[in-house]
Design a protein around this motif. Sequence first.
Motif, mmCIF file in Angstrom:
data_model
loop_
_atom_site.group_PDB
_atom_site.id
_atom_site.type_symbol
_atom_site.label_atom_id
_atom_site.label_comp_id
_atom_site.label_asym_id
_atom_site.label_seq_id
_atom_site.Cartn_x
_atom_site.Cartn_y
_atom_site.Cartn_z
ATOM 1 N N ASP A 41 0.835 -1.211 0.000
ATOM 2 C CA ASP A 41 0.000 0.000 0.000
ATOM 3 C C ASP A 41 0.868 1.260 0.000
ATOM 4 O OD1 ASP A 41 -2.298 -1.540 -0.019
ATOM 5 O OD2 ASP A 41 -2.676 -1.322 2.134
ATOM 6 N N VAL A 42 1.941 1.231 0.770
ATOM 7 C CA VAL A 42 2.877 2.362 0.777
ATOM 8 C C VAL A 42 3.524 2.510 -0.600
ATOM 9 C CG1 VAL A 42 5.044 3.236 1.764
ATOM 10 C CG2 VAL A 42 3.292 2.256 3.261
ATOM 11 N N PHE A 43 3.887 1.386 -1.213
ATOM 12 C CA PHE A 43 4.462 1.426 -2.563
ATOM 13 C C PHE A 43 3.517 2.129 -3.528
ATOM 14 C CE2 PHE A 43 4.261 -0.529 -6.770
ATOM 15 C CZ PHE A 43 5.481 -0.135 -7.280
ATOM 16 N N TRP A 44 2.233 1.755 -3.511
ATOM 17 C CA TRP A 44 1.279 2.385 -4.440
ATOM 18 C C TRP A 44 1.218 3.889 -4.222
ATOM 19 C CZ3 TRP A 44 0.808 -0.433 -8.300
ATOM 20 C CH2 TRP A 44 0.489 -1.776 -8.265
ATOM 21 N N SER A 45 1.147 4.292 -2.981
ATOM 22 C CA SER A 45 1.055 5.713 -2.653
ATOM 23 C C SER A 45 2.315 6.466 -3.064
ATOM 24 C CB SER A 45 0.804 5.866 -1.154
ATOM 25 O OG SER A 45 0.810 7.211 -0.784
ATOM 26 N N GLU A 46 3.465 5.918 -2.702
ATOM 27 C CA GLU A 46 4.729 6.581 -3.037
ATOM 28 C C GLU A 46 4.976 6.595 -4.544
ATOM 29 O OE1 GLU A 46 7.840 4.754 -0.739
ATOM 30 O OE2 GLU A 46 7.232 5.813 1.082
ATOM 31 N N THR A 47 4.582 5.549 -5.221
ATOM 32 C CA THR A 47 4.792 5.497 -6.668
ATOM 33 C C THR A 47 3.916 6.517 -7.374
ATOM 34 O OG1 THR A 47 5.455 3.186 -6.574
ATOM 35 C CG2 THR A 47 4.698 4.012 -8.707
ATOM 36 N N ARG A 68 17.817 9.535 -9.576
ATOM 37 C CA ARG A 68 17.736 8.950 -8.222
ATOM 38 C C ARG A 68 16.326 8.453 -7.922
ATOM 39 N NH1 ARG A 68 20.682 13.449 -6.848
ATOM 40 N NH2 ARG A 68 18.861 14.418 -5.892
ATOM 41 N N GLU A 69 15.332 9.261 -8.256
ATOM 42 C CA GLU A 69 13.942 8.859 -8.019
ATOM 43 C C GLU A 69 13.588 7.636 -8.858
ATOM 44 O OE1 GLU A 69 11.815 9.994 -5.782
ATOM 45 O OE2 GLU A 69 12.983 11.697 -5.078
ATOM 46 N N ALA A 70 14.076 7.595 -10.091
ATOM 47 C CA ALA A 70 13.829 6.444 -10.966
ATOM 48 C C ALA A 70 14.492 5.190 -10.386
ATOM 49 C CB ALA A 70 14.331 6.735 -12.374
ATOM 50 N N HIS A 71 15.683 5.346 -9.830
ATOM 51 C CA HIS A 71 16.376 4.218 -9.192
ATOM 52 C C HIS A 71 15.540 3.662 -8.036
ATOM 53 C CE1 HIS A 71 19.646 1.769 -7.634
ATOM 54 N NE2 HIS A 71 19.339 2.248 -6.443
ATOM 55 N N SER A 72 15.015 4.554 -7.214
ATOM 56 C CA SER A 72 14.186 4.120 -6.086
ATOM 57 C C SER A 72 12.926 3.419 -6.580
ATOM 58 C CB SER A 72 13.802 5.322 -5.223
ATOM 59 O OG SER A 72 14.949 5.880 -4.627
ATOM 60 N N LYS A 74 12.537 1.879 -9.464
ATOM 61 C CA LYS A 74 12.948 0.600 -10.049
ATOM 62 C C LYS A 74 13.094 -0.456 -8.958
ATOM 63 C CE LYS A 74 17.064 -0.155 -10.298
ATOM 64 N NZ LYS A 74 18.495 -0.118 -10.364
ATOM 65 N N SER A 75 13.763 -0.113 -7.882
ATOM 66 C CA SER A 75 13.986 -1.063 -6.794
ATOM 67 C C SER A 75 12.680 -1.486 -6.140
ATOM 68 C CB SER A 75 14.923 -0.449 -5.755
ATOM 69 O OG SER A 75 16.174 -0.167 -6.330
ATOM 70 N N ALA A 76 11.838 -0.525 -5.850
ATOM 71 C CA ALA A 76 10.560 -0.834 -5.202
ATOM 72 C C ALA A 76 9.670 -1.671 -6.111
ATOM 73 C CB ALA A 76 9.854 0.458 -4.796
ATOM 74 N N ALA A 77 9.582 -1.303 -7.377
ATOM 75 C CA ALA A 77 8.754 -2.061 -8.317
ATOM 76 C C ALA A 77 9.279 -3.484 -8.457
ATOM 77 C CB ALA A 77 8.715 -1.353 -9.674
ATOM 78 N N GLY A 78 10.586 -3.638 -8.465
ATOM 79 C CA GLY A 78 11.174 -4.966 -8.554
ATOM 80 C C GLY A 78 10.859 -5.825 -7.343
ATOM 81 N N LEU A 85 7.087 -1.862 -15.024
ATOM 82 C CA LEU A 85 7.354 -0.588 -14.360
ATOM 83 C C LEU A 85 8.816 -0.499 -13.939
ATOM 84 C CD1 LEU A 85 6.266 2.096 -13.353
ATOM 85 C CD2 LEU A 85 5.505 0.929 -11.266
ATOM 86 N N ALA A 86 9.369 -1.576 -13.420
ATOM 87 C CA ALA A 86 10.781 -1.589 -13.024
ATOM 88 C C ALA A 86 11.687 -1.371 -14.233
ATOM 89 C CB ALA A 86 11.124 -2.899 -12.320
ATOM 90 N N ALA A 87 11.365 -2.003 -15.351
ATOM 91 C CA ALA A 87 12.187 -1.858 -16.559
ATOM 92 C C ALA A 87 12.144 -0.430 -17.099
ATOM 93 C CB ALA A 87 11.726 -2.842 -17.626
ATOM 94 N N LEU A 88 10.980 0.172 -17.073
ATOM 95 C CA LEU A 88 10.867 1.558 -17.545
ATOM 96 C C LEU A 88 11.589 2.517 -16.601
ATOM 97 C CD1 LEU A 88 7.156 1.411 -18.691
ATOM 98 C CD2 LEU A 88 9.153 1.724 -20.183
ATOM 99 N N ALA A 89 11.495 2.261 -15.298
ATOM 100 C CA ALA A 89 12.217 3.096 -14.334
ATOM 101 C C ALA A 89 13.724 2.958 -14.526
ATOM 102 C CB ALA A 89 11.808 2.723 -12.913
ATOM 103 N N LEU A 90 14.185 1.761 -14.812
ATOM 104 C CA LEU A 90 15.602 1.552 -15.096
ATOM 105 C C LEU A 90 16.022 2.350 -16.327
ATOM 106 C CD1 LEU A 90 18.344 0.146 -14.717
ATOM 107 C CD2 LEU A 90 17.430 -1.757 -16.082
#
Length: 125
Positions: A41-47, A68-72, A74-78, A85-90
């Motif tokens: 739930d936190v992931f959804w909100s923060e994303t 930096r935000e994209a890195h974060s 990417k990690s969370a989505a992964g 979503l992780a691949a696009l953030a990467l």
Amino acid sequence: MFDAPVAPAQNALDAASVREPRAYEALVREIGEDAAREVRDVFWSETRARLQLFRTLSLAQHHARIAREAHSLKSAAGTFGYVRLAALALRLEKTAEGLGEAEFRALLDRMDAAYAAARAQEPQV
């Protein structure tokens, strides 16, 4: 020789799976269902907030912060198995400094779509 067309990398990302369900199952095994649901739930909100933030930042002035935000992201989505979503953030993380404004906006549109697709696959959100 083969005459099969080669899809551009962008189309390959669009065709990537939206979610790897075993990733969430692994998280549940590690921290339990309630904690995993809470963290997700936190992931959804923060994303959602992070995707909105990208739209407010000037690429020319803030490419390091965007990376930096994209890195974060990417990690969370992964962690949750949101593969597309992780691949696009990467991609954003690695190319933020060299992207043009139109490319940046197009990538953000694709990230928004990947976020929406991931949310749509979640029965408990």
